[in-house]
Motif scaffolding. Structure first.
Motif, PDB file in Angstrom:
ATOM      1  N   ILE A   1       0.859  -1.194   0.000  1.00  0.00           N
ATOM      2  CA  ILE A   1       0.000   0.000   0.000  1.00  0.00           C
ATOM      3  C   ILE A   1       0.890   1.236   0.000  1.00  0.00           C
ATOM      4  O   ILE A   1       1.801   1.372   0.827  1.00  0.00           O
ATOM      5  CB  ILE A   1      -0.930   0.001   1.216  1.00  0.00           C
TER       6      ILE A   1
ATOM      7  N   ASP B   1      -2.240   5.065  -3.241  1.00  0.00           N
ATOM      8  CA  ASP B   1      -3.405   4.188  -3.104  1.00  0.00           C
ATOM      9  C   ASP B   1      -4.407   4.766  -2.116  1.00  0.00           C
ATOM     10  O   ASP B   1      -5.618   4.744  -2.353  1.00  0.00           O
ATOM     11  CB  ASP B   1      -2.959   2.796  -2.646  1.00  0.00           C
ATOM     12  N   VAL B   2      -3.907   5.283  -1.000  1.00  0.00           N
ATOM     13  CA  VAL B   2      -4.797   5.891  -0.014  1.00  0.00           C
ATOM     14  C   VAL B   2      -5.479   7.122  -0.593  1.00  0.00           C
ATOM     15  O   VAL B   2      -6.688   7.325  -0.421  1.00  0.00           O
ATOM     16  CB  VAL B   2      -4.014   6.247   1.266  1.00  0.00           C
TER      17      VAL B   2
ATOM     18  N   GLU C   1      -6.150   7.800  -3.707  1.00  0.00           N
ATOM     19  CA  GLU C   1      -7.135   7.418  -4.711  1.00  0.00           C
ATOM     20  C   GLU C   1      -8.388   6.841  -4.068  1.00  0.00           C
ATOM     21  O   GLU C   1      -9.517   7.138  -4.489  1.00  0.00           O
ATOM     22  CB  GLU C   1      -6.517   6.399  -5.671  1.00  0.00           C
ATOM     23  N   ALA C   2      -8.232   6.018  -3.030  1.00  0.00           N
ATOM     24  CA  ALA C   2      -9.397   5.451  -2.343  1.00  0.00           C
ATOM     25  C   ALA C   2     -10.207   6.533  -1.649  1.00  0.00           C
ATOM     26  O   ALA C   2     -11.445   6.508  -1.670  1.00  0.00           O
ATOM     27  CB  ALA C   2      -8.946   4.395  -1.335  1.00  0.00           C
TER      28      ALA C   2
ATOM     29  N   HIS D   1      -2.127  10.748   4.481  1.00  0.00           N
ATOM     30  CA  HIS D   1      -2.131   9.634   3.529  1.00  0.00           C
ATOM     31  C   HIS D   1      -0.890   8.761   3.684  1.00  0.00           C
ATOM     32  O   HIS D   1      -0.983   7.525   3.657  1.00  0.00           O
ATOM     33  CB  HIS D   1      -2.235  10.176   2.099  1.00  0.00           C
TER      34      HIS D   1
ATOM     35  N   ALA E   1      -0.950   4.895   4.941  1.00  0.00           N
ATOM     36  CA  ALA E   1      -0.366   3.846   4.103  1.00  0.00           C
ATOM     37  C   ALA E   1       0.619   2.994   4.913  1.00  0.00           C
ATOM     38  O   ALA E   1       0.621   1.754   4.812  1.00  0.00           O
ATOM     39  CB  ALA E   1       0.321   4.465   2.896  1.00  0.00           C
TER      40      ALA E   1
ATOM     41  N   THR F   1     -11.622   2.781   3.921  1.00  0.00           N
ATOM     42  CA  THR F   1     -10.530   3.125   3.003  1.00  0.00           C
ATOM     43  C   THR F   1      -9.625   1.923   2.753  1.00  0.00           C
ATOM     44  O   THR F   1      -9.226   1.638   1.621  1.00  0.00           O
ATOM     45  CB  THR F   1      -9.721   4.293   3.574  1.00  0.00           C
ATOM     46  N   LEU F   2      -9.312   1.188   3.827  1.00  0.00           N
ATOM     47  CA  LEU F   2      -8.465  -0.002   3.678  1.00  0.00           C
ATOM     48  C   LEU F   2      -9.154  -1.061   2.818  1.00  0.00           C
ATOM     49  O   LEU F   2      -8.533  -1.635   1.904  1.00  0.00           O
ATOM     50  CB  LEU F   2      -8.137  -0.569   5.055  1.00  0.00           C
TER      51      LEU F   2
ATOM     52  N   SER G   1     -11.407  -0.603   0.593  1.00  0.00           N
ATOM     53  CA  SER G   1     -11.491  -0.113  -0.779  1.00  0.00           C
ATOM     54  C   SER G   1     -10.189  -0.367  -1.538  1.00  0.00           C
ATOM     55  O   SER G   1     -10.205  -0.775  -2.707  1.00  0.00           O
ATOM     56  CB  SER G   1     -11.828   1.374  -0.786  1.00  0.00           C
ATOM     57  N   ILE G   2      -9.067  -0.163  -0.867  1.00  0.00           N
ATOM     58  CA  ILE G   2      -7.772  -0.415  -1.503  1.00  0.00           C
ATOM     59  C   ILE G   2      -7.616  -1.899  -1.814  1.00  0.00           C
ATOM     60  O   ILE G   2      -7.194  -2.288  -2.912  1.00  0.00           O
ATOM     61  CB  ILE G   2      -6.643   0.082  -0.595  1.00  0.00           C
TER      62      ILE G   2
ATOM     63  N   ARG H   1      -7.309  -3.933  -5.472  1.00  0.00           N
ATOM     64  CA  ARG H   1      -6.198  -4.806  -5.826  1.00  0.00           C
ATOM     65  C   ARG H   1      -6.700  -6.188  -6.247  1.00  0.00           C
ATOM     66  O   ARG H   1      -6.199  -6.784  -7.196  1.00  0.00           O
ATOM     67  CB  ARG H   1      -5.253  -4.944  -4.637  1.00  0.00           C
TER      68      ARG H   1
END
Length: 391
Positions: free
Chosen positions: A279, A283-284, A286-287, A314, A318, A366-367, A369-370, A374
């Motif tokens: 991560i 990525d954070v 974008e989510a 962010h 991450a 958020t987690l 979603s990431i 993936r």
């Protein structure tokens, strides 16, 4: 090279001339110091406050002034976030920063606590009109009692207050006619207030539907086609509801898997394993960017808007997300929520006829979603899902 020291000495010994623009710079520095003190106070207060006693953060307007305040506090959070030890402490720091923004811009913050201060679905304007109607009906009842001959002190006092500011006396011979006229006037006001409620409700419904049509037409058509469930029917028994859902969630159950699981396992044996998830702050970001600003938060009360505004978090998120994945554990805060039961049918008392909806913290969303992004990007993800569904 020879003249440079002389020029430096002259520049040092030259008296400072204060320009008119310096007043603005000094005022800006004082304002930043004031913001920093409010931020420090809010973070300390949030750390010492239990989770259920946190105030309810309001939805602030997306104005230039509010965004400027968020941008001003953004670099001040670096010191606090770098010293954060885990996700719970990061969540507390971000909530304190959001609380500081609300106090700086003068937004109204509820101090009753999120666990006890349930927000009413009835808008404030409707509650005010309904209070006027209730008072008018109570006054009509007192006037009718006085007209029928009830002369108790409380009734007489209320009637005198009803005729305050007029030339009407309770001892005059035509008091019965005056009482009737006053009662009719109150009844007309009640009817007018009722029409106002209906008119405002229709206007609000049209406005919400038009706004939903612009943002999400699918939800609008589903809401129009779905049968509206009234909440005035009989509620299910609390003991039966607790027993039913406890049997699903709290009590351990030994499941007997069918033979299809072995078939799916053999079919998936040739699938390339997924690479370990790494991560990054991008990525954070974008989510968080894809998430709605004011979607219902979890127990922590933190909205996605604050994760978007405080961009310095962010990189910290991450790093802490990666640590949680490596350790294969998360704090209980991010997997705990309050479940609301929404009835599927109208007027049902069966606990199994309710749909559970649980709001989890935005950091946990958020987690997930990431991770879901993936998994979706994995080349064999559709193949795995199709085989599991066929099995």
């Amino acid at each position: 090279m020879v003249e440079q020291p002389a020029n430096v000495d002259a520049a040092v010994n030259t008296p400072v001339v204060v320009d008119s623009n310096d007043d603005g710079t000094v005022a800006q520095e004082l304002e930043l110091e004031h913001m920093r003190s409010i931020l420090e106070e809010a973070i300390v207060e949030t750390r010492s406050t239990p989770l259920e006693n946190r105030p309810r953060l309001p939805r602030i307007a997306l104005s230039k002034r509010n965004r400027a305040v968020v941008r001003a506090l953004n670099p001040m959070l670096v010191t606090y976030l770098e010293a954060s030890r885990d996700l719970c402490e990061t969540d507390s720091i971000l909530f304190g920063a959001a609380l500081a923004v609300c106090r700086i811009i003068g937004a109204k913050v509820s101090t009753a606590g999120r666990a006890t201060g349930h927000s009413s679905a009835i808008p404030a304007w409707r509650r005010r009109i309904e209070e006027r109607i209730a008072k008018a009906r109570a006054l009509i009842g007192r006037l009718i009692c006085f007209r029928s001959g009830n002369n108790r002190p409380r009734i007489v006092r209320t009637v005198r207050m009803a005729f305050a500011g007029t030339n009407v006396s309770l001892s005059q011979p035509d008091i019965t006619q005056k009482l009737t006229e006053r009662i009719d006037d109150l009844k007309q006001r009640i009817a007018a207030w009722g029409k106002r409620i209906r008119r405002y409700t229709e206007r609000s419904t049209r406005f919400n539907r038009n706004r939903l049509f612009q943002s999400d037409q699918k939800r609008l058509y589903e809401s129009l086609e779905r049968l509206m469930v009234s909440g005035t029917g009989p509620a299910p028994n609390q003991a039966d509801t607790v027993a039913f859902w406890r049997g699903l969630w709290s009590e351990p159950v030994n499941h007997s898997e069918g033979p299809w699981t072995e078939d799916v396992a053999s079919q998936c044996a040739g699938i390339t394993p997924m690479e370990p998830v790494i991560i990054t702050p991008d990525d954070v970001a974008e989510a968080v960017r894809r998430a709605p600003n004011w979607k219902s938060p979890g127990l922590d009360g933190l909205h996605h808007y604050w994760l978007k505004g405080f961009m310095v978090c962010h990189s910290v998120l991450a790093r802490q997300f990666q640590e949680a994945l490596n350790q294969k554990s998360l704090p209980s805060l991010f997997t705990t929520g309050i479940t609301h039961l929404v009835p599927k049918d109208q007027g049902t008392t069966d606990p199994s006829k309710y749909r559970p909806i649980t709001c989890l913290p935005t950091i946990y969303k958020t987690l997930t979603s990431i991770l879901s992004a993936r998994i979706t990007c994995h080349p064999d993800s559709n193949q795995v899902m199709s085989r599991a569904q066929n099995g």
